[in-house]
Design a protein around this motif. Structure first.
Motif, PDB file in Angstrom:
ATOM      1  N   TYR A 201       0.848  -1.206   0.000  1.00  0.00           N
ATOM      2  CA  TYR A 201       0.000   0.000   0.000  1.00  0.00           C
ATOM      3  C   TYR A 201       0.878   1.248   0.000  1.00  0.00           C
ATOM      4  O   TYR A 201       0.635   2.209  -0.729  1.00  0.00           O
ATOM      5  N   VAL A 205       1.148   4.172  -2.953  1.00  0.00           N
ATOM      6  CA  VAL A 205       0.940   5.579  -2.583  1.00  0.00           C
ATOM      7  C   VAL A 205       2.178   6.400  -2.931  1.00  0.00           C
ATOM      8  O   VAL A 205       2.081   7.496  -3.496  1.00  0.00           O
ATOM      9  N   LEU A 297      -5.612   5.605  -6.849  1.00  0.00           N
ATOM     10  CA  LEU A 297      -6.784   5.303  -6.019  1.00  0.00           C
ATOM     11  C   LEU A 297      -7.386   3.956  -6.394  1.00  0.00           C
ATOM     12  O   LEU A 297      -7.695   3.119  -5.518  1.00  0.00           O
ATOM     13  N   ILE A 300      -5.118   1.027  -5.186  1.00  0.00           N
ATOM     14  CA  ILE A 300      -5.262   0.796  -3.741  1.00  0.00           C
ATOM     15  C   ILE A 300      -6.598   0.143  -3.423  1.00  0.00           C
ATOM     16  O   ILE A 300      -6.682  -0.811  -2.611  1.00  0.00           O
ATOM     17  N   MET A 325      -7.005   7.696   0.773  1.00  0.00           N
ATOM     18  CA  MET A 325      -6.631   8.095  -0.580  1.00  0.00           C
ATOM     19  C   MET A 325      -7.272   9.429  -0.959  1.00  0.00           C
ATOM     20  O   MET A 325      -6.639  10.280  -1.594  1.00  0.00           O
ATOM     21  N   THR A 329      -5.406  12.860  -1.809  1.00  0.00           N
ATOM     22  CA  THR A 329      -5.714  13.611  -3.024  1.00  0.00           C
ATOM     23  C   THR A 329      -5.868  15.095  -2.745  1.00  0.00           C
ATOM     24  O   THR A 329      -5.399  15.941  -3.513  1.00  0.00           O
TER      25      THR A 329
END
Length: 619
Positions: A201, A205, A297, A300, A325, A329
């Motif tokens: 994860y 990211v 996004l 994930i 997420m 953003t």
């Protein structure tokens, strides 16, 4: 401030002209990167002599950190609320979900609350910086030389200042509230994702953020170039508009309204084209950012969905990942916006700091004393001067005006008459020779004291767009009403003012355009009489007046000149026939000197000028 340059140095073309010697390559690189602007603005965040500013900055940072901590923990509350609902159905445990939902709402409210508290604490810091920088720029512009102002367009100058000052508070907020807090939030979210889930994860990211930042910065650098072109076109259009409006009467005289409109429209067409390209590039940037963020996004969320299907994650975990997420953003979008605005602000403010680095050609020497006027003796000793090194104006002028003496300076156009007045007021410094008052070289004393000792009535009096009262009172700060009225009477304008509907409160319009030339001149004379200086400089002071009014003003000026040194720069010789001494200039040299009668008897250059004017008047 750089050392004085001589008056014959090359003219300075614009605000970007570098100081003598020019900037080094490292300075060029610093300017291009915007580091110079950041370095100059940063001290406003932490001034040594203003502890209250430091206190506000610290408090704002505390509010910022608290806001970020609450913001990062909020999705965890959200996850627990979802899990509580999913596990309990309609059992009494649902009260726990309600409590968690309330806690979630309270956490979101506290996040916003601390953000607004941060802004409220910091706003005075930003506004103080804006005010101080605006004042510094305003004062610096007034310190710049006459040479600079006659080569610089007012419209472009005002737009540079306007855009630059507006960017100050925004840049300060960026320095304090953007990069550091964004990194803090992203690090905290990365740690939580790694602890609660796994390193994949964090990897997704990190890759998403890295690509997003690279794309944003690369495209924004391209957009900065487009923005610079757009600013140049905007400045050019603004210059043409103001120049045309300032010359309204000339435009009308020559029926050039369509010509001016076409000229302005051509400049606006260039701005339109640049603005369109800028907006196209913005659309490309926004869409590219959305593609990158959406891809991260979705990646994930797919991993989280697989985890829920496998039973390793709960529905609350899936929702929490989505919340994080979205939370990532938001600051990333903010980063994109901030970076775009900051690069634009750096361009705008860079031009303003170029202006602030423009050296003043005429400056006071360190620890310069004030001018001590004991009688008002003015002396020029072998003065040489040229506005351009290739063209000398004065080629060795020597003359003396004794205390209380009225000396007239005459000569044909271009002989250097008005130049002597500009040198006396120290708009420029002499190239060679010296100009002194009571034996004190004016380059050795403060400009403020020099200006206080000289009253000037110019050929073209320019008034402020304010009342007649304000314009006369400008001659001396805190002058009494009686003194203002007395000055107006001495200038033969009091009766005219009294006949106006608003009297002394009548507005004169921009540059005094609501008054006739003679009325403006008399207001200017009243303003100078109110100043009450020991030395008077009359530069064609009665040129805008009719014969009758001219004689009245001459009588007023003669009375005002009693006990003062008066230098009169004249073209119309009939106005200076009664002067104590007349100095005749020709091609930058003194060719004759004496009284009116003596010069006529000599039958030299003055006599030629006199007879020519007499024949013109008779004709």
């Amino acid at each position: 401030m750089p050392a004085d340059t001589t008056a014959s140095s090359a003219p300075q073309g614009n605000a970007a002209t570098p100081p003598p010697g020019g900037p080094t390559s490292s300075e060029h690189a610093e300017r291009a990167s915007g580091l110079r602007t950041i370095r100059k603005v940063a001290p406003y965040l932490w001034p040594d002599n203003m502890p209250w500013v430091k206190k506000r900055v610290v408090l704002a940072l505390i509010a910022l950190v608290v806001s970020k901590l609450i913001s990062v923990y909020t999705p965890i509350i959200y996850r627990n609320a979802v899990d509580a609902l999913a596990d309990s159905g309609v059992s009494p445990l649902a009260l726990g979900a309600v409590g968690l939902t309330l806690a979630y709402g309270f956490a979101r409210l506290m996040t916003v609350g601390f953000q607004q508290l941060r802004d409220a604490i910091f706003t005075r810091v930003g506004q103080r910086a804006l005010r101080m920088l605006a004042l510094e720029t305003f004062q610096h512009i007034h310190r710049l030389s006459m040479r600079y102002h006659i080569t610089r367009k007012t419209g472009g100058l005002s737009r540079i200042i306007e855009r630059g000052v507006k960017g100050v508070e925004f840049l300060l907020r960026f320095l304090l509230f953007s990069i550091g807090p964004l990194v803090l939030e992203l690090v905290l979210i990365g740690i939580i994702l790694t602890i609660l889930f796994d390193a994949w994860y964090l990897l997704i990211v990190s890759v998403t953020i890295g690509i997003y930042v690279w794309f944003t910065f690369a495209v924004t650098e391209w957009r900065v170039k487009l923005r610079r072109v757009m600013n140049d076109q905007d400045t050019d259009a603004n210059q043409k508009a103001i120049d045309s409006l300032l010359n309204y009467e000339t435009v009308k005289y020559f029926g050039a309204e369509s010509r001016e409109a076409n000229r302005y429209d051509a400049a606006m067409a260039g701005y339109e084209e640049a603005a369109v390209k800028t907006n196209y590039s913005l659309a490309f940037l926004n869409f590219g950012q959305s593609v990158i963020i959406t891809s991260g996004l979705v990646g994930i969320m797919i991993m989280a969905a697989v985890g829920v299907q496998n039973g390793t994650l709960t529905v609350g975990d899936f929702v929490m990942v989505n919340a994080y997420m979205i939370q990532i953003t938001m600051p990333l979008n903010f980063l994109g916006t901030v970076y775009r605005e900051i690069r634009q602000a750096l361009v705008d403010m860079g031009q303003m700091f170029d202006l602030l680095e423009q050296p003043a050609e005429v400056t006071d020497k360190p620890d310069a004393p004030v001018l001590n006027v004991t009688g008002g003796r003015v002396e020029l000793r072998d003065v040489h001067f040229g506005y351009d090194p290739e063209r000398a104006i004065l080629k060795g002028v020597s003359l003396v005006a004794e205390p209380g003496e009225q000396v007239a300076i005459v000569g044909s156009t271009g002989s250097g008459k008005s130049t002597i007045g500009r040198l006396l007021f120290r708009f420029y410094d002499v190239g060679d020779g010296a100009l002194s008052i009571d034996g004190q070289d004016i380059r050795d004393v403060t400009q403020e004291s020099l200006h206080a000792a000289i009253g000037v009535v110019p050929q073209d009096t320019v008034l402020f767009n304010d009342t007649i009262h304000y314009n006369i009172a400008y001659g001396r700060d805190n002058a009494s009403e009686a003194d203002i009225v007395a000055a107006a009477k001495a200038a033969q304008i009091h009766d005219f003012i009294q006949r106006l509907p608003d009297g002394y409160q009548t507005t004169v319009g921009e540059r005094g355009l609501k008054l006739s030339g003679g009325e403006k001149q008399r207001v200017g004379i009243a303003r100078t009489l109110l100043k009450n200086p020991p030395i008077l400089l009359l530069d064609e002071a009665t040129s805008a007046l009719d014969t009758e009014t001219e004689q009245e003003i001459k009588d007023a000026l003669n009375a005002a000149g009693e006990g003062r040194t008066v230098l009169t720069i004249a073209h119309r010789l009939s106005t200076i026939a009664e002067a104590d001494r007349i100095v005749v200039l020709e091609d930058g040299l003194v060719v004759e000197s004496g009284t009116h009668d003596a010069l006529l008897a000599r039958d030299g250059r003055y006599a030629q000028l006199w007879h020519r004017q007499q024949s013109d008047d008779d004709g």
